[in-house]
Design a protein around this motif. Structure first.
Motif: not given
Length: 150
Positions: A21-30
Motif C-alpha cells: 500500500v505504501d511503496p514510498e515508505l519502502v523506498r524511504t526506509l530502504s
C-alpha cells in the motif's frame, strides 16, 4: 551497507500490506537503511524488538491528547482504535493530515506546527505564531502601512 541488507530489513520489519500500500515508505526506509552504520541499525532493531506494549498504561492518561495520522495512512484505523484505550476518549483529538502517509514526521514535520500550536493554545498555553502565520501577519502589517502612507 549493501542493498541486500536494506531489502532484508524492509521485508522483515514492514508488514506485507504496508509494503504493497505504501511503496514510498519502502523506498524511504530502504534509502535510510543504506545510509546508516551497521552498529546503529543493530541498536535500532534491538530496541524495536524489545519495545514494550504501553497500551495498558494509556488508561492512566487523563489529560487532553492529540494523535496525528496521515489522511492516506494505512494506520488510520489503528489510531482510531488507540484513541479508545485512553482513560477519557472524549479528550482525545485525532487529526488527519491531508496528502501525508505513514512518514509525515519524517517527510515534512512542519505540517504539524500549526495544529500543535492550536491544540496547545486551546489548553490555555501561549504559543508563538508559526512561521506561516508570522509571514501573513507581517505582510498584512506591511500592506496596512503602505495604505496609510498613500
Amino acid at each position: 551497507m549493501s542493498e541486500a541488507v536494506s531489502n532484508r530489513f524492509v521485508n522483515r520489519y514492514l508488514h506485507e500490506i504496508t509494503r504493497q500500500v505504501d511503496p514510498e515508505l519502502v523506498r524511504t526506509l530502504s534509502k535510510e537503511v543504506l545510509n546508516r552504520k551497521a552498529s546503529n541499525l543493530h541498536k535500532f532493531v534491538t530496541a524495536y524488538i524489545n519495545r514494550t506494549d504501553v497500551t495498558d498504561k494509556l488508561k492512566r492518561i487523563r489529560c487532553p491528547v492529540i494523535l496525528f495520522t496521515g489522511k492516506g495512512s494505512i494506520h488510520s484505523e489503528e489510531i482510531l482504535q488507540l484513541s479508545y484505550q485512553f482513560a477519557q476518549p472524549s479528550k482525545v483529538s485525532i487529526l488527519e493530515i491531508p496528502n501525508k502517509n505513514t512518514l509525515m514526521l519524517f517527510e515534512d514535520p512542519s505540517v504539524l506546527i500549526d495544529p500543535l500550536c492550536l491544540f496547545l493554545g486551546g489548553l490555555g498555553y501561549f504559543i508563538r505564531l508559526s512561521r506561516h502565520e508570522q509571514q501573513e501577519s507581517s505582510e498584512s502589517e506591511d500592506s496596512d502601512s503602505q495604505d496609510k502612507s498613500e
